[in-house]
Design a protein around this motif. Structure first.
Motif, PDB file in Angstrom:
ATOM      1  N   ILE A   1       0.850  -1.196   0.000  1.00 27.58           N
ATOM      2  CA  ILE A   1       0.000   0.000   0.000  1.00 27.58           C
ATOM      3  C   ILE A   1       0.885   1.244   0.000  1.00 27.58           C
ATOM      4  O   ILE A   1       0.614   2.214  -0.716  1.00 27.58           O
TER       5      ILE A   1
ATOM      6  N   ARG B   1      -5.922  -6.182   1.672  1.00 28.13           N
ATOM      7  CA  ARG B   1      -5.843  -5.796   0.268  1.00 28.13           C
ATOM      8  C   ARG B   1      -6.860  -6.552  -0.576  1.00 28.13           C
ATOM      9  O   ARG B   1      -7.419  -6.021  -1.531  1.00 28.13           O
TER      10      ARG B   1
ATOM     11  N   TRP C   1      -7.517   3.432  -3.631  1.00 30.97           N
ATOM     12  CA  TRP C   1      -6.825   3.833  -2.412  1.00 30.97           C
ATOM     13  C   TRP C   1      -7.120   5.280  -2.048  1.00 30.97           C
ATOM     14  O   TRP C   1      -7.110   5.636  -0.863  1.00 30.97           O
TER      15      TRP C   1
END
Length: 340
Positions: free
Chosen positions: A75, A201, A211
């Motif tokens: 991420i 995720r 995101w």
């Protein structure tokens, strides 16, 4: 005879020595800011020295731990939110030291990438330095490895290593002192910390959210909420350990509230949680609903709102709880020990 005219350089092979040197210079003040009693020497040597006597130990045992950040790094890499994973790296190591009763003294990091980006690496190390300050330990060194062909463009990996100390009579868990009826005190987490992110995720993928989408369970973007750094409990918990107020500590990492507590509990005893004693934080409620995750899977994957678990004698519990609350922790009684 070797053709020196057309000779290769390390840079042509993909390794930039100058970038590595620039990184060292950039992080020197960050490391210096974490200095503490006992540290001898500065950054840049082949090893780090530490004086246990200067740190106040008279009969010490050394305790060492190592850990990483897991796929939470994906991420960070996908979003450019690199600044906080360094805190995660420190937290995962130093909170483990607490489970042995130890105080973190020094920390080293390993940063590996295909092509060194000085700005990204500096941001990560700044987070590591901040984590060390929160834990009261010194960042005394590390290793930066530039390895072309080993990592995809933009990817990097982290590992952390910490050394702590505990006087011989303070080692945890004190299994022979644990009894049925001992109280379990939970210390609130900041979210999933650095565990279960492969499932996180997967849930985000199923949700269809990007995101940078508004967070469906809090403020900011979804990525910002999920990148909340792991809490570091050293400064609030270690004084209680030194005072002998705690019989055991479990750091709730991979394996969640199912696998971790038994590691700190004597044979013949088991934790009995009151699952209604604390509200499930919104991030875990969202993950559970969006991913269709059952209660057992949730509890054996995530910390579910408890980052650290303390085992305390019932008559000591009110004092310990008050000390934790005064130190700024979200602390609460969440169960007790029972005969297995």
């Amino acid at each position: 005879m070797t053709d020196l005219k057309n000779g290769l350089t390390y840079a042509q092979a993909g390794v930039d020595i100058d970038a590595g040197a620039a990184l060292v210079e950039a992080i020197k003040p960050l490391a210096k800011a974490t200095n503490r009693p006992g540290v001898s020497g500065g950054l840049g040597g082949f090893g780090a020295l530490f004086d246990l006597k200067a740190a106040g130990y008279d009969d010490p045992l050394l305790v060492s731990t190592t850990d990483g950040v897991g796929t939470k790094l994906k991420i960070a890499i996908d979003t450019g939110l690199h600044g906080q994973v360094g805190i995660d790296l420190v937290a995962m190591c130093v909170n483990d030291l607490l489970a042995q009763g130890a105080e973190p003294l020094l920390f080293l990091d390993y940063y590996a990438t295909g092509k060194l980006d000085v700005a990204t690496a500096t941001s990560v190390v700044a987070g590591i330095a901040e984590g060390c300050k929160l834990a009261g330990c010194a960042l005394v060194g590390g290793e930066t490895a530039e390895m072309p062909g080993m990592y995809s463009e933009g990817d990097y990996d982290l590992a952390g290593f910490t050394v702590g100390a505990v006087n011989r009579d303070g080692v945890l868990p004190r299994l022979d002192e644990q009894r049925p009826g001992d109280v379990l005190i939970g210390l609130g987490s900041s979210g999933p910390h650095s565990n279960g992110y492969s499932l996180v995720r997967k849930v985000v993928e199923r949700s269809g959210l990007s995101w940078d989408a508004p967070c469906p369970f809090g403020d900011g973007t979804l990525a910002e909420a999920l990148m909340a750094p792991t809490r570091i409990y050293v400064k609030s918990v270690h004084p209680l350990l030194k005072a002998g107020k705690v019989k055991g500590v479990a750091h709730i990492t991979g394996g969640g509230l199912i696998e971790n507590p038994p590691r700190a509990i004597a044979e013949g005893l088991e934790p009995r949680f009151d699952w209604n004693a604390w509200p499930l934080p919104p991030v875990f409620d969202w993950l559970q609903r969006e991913g269709g995750i059952d209660d057992h899977e949730l509890r054996r994957t995530f910390n579910c709102g408890i980052g650290l678990l303390l085992i305390v004698a019932r008559d000591q519990a009110p004092e310990v709880l008050m000390a934790l609350l005064d130190a700024g922790e979200d602390a609460f009684v969440c169960g007790e020990l029972a005969k297995a």
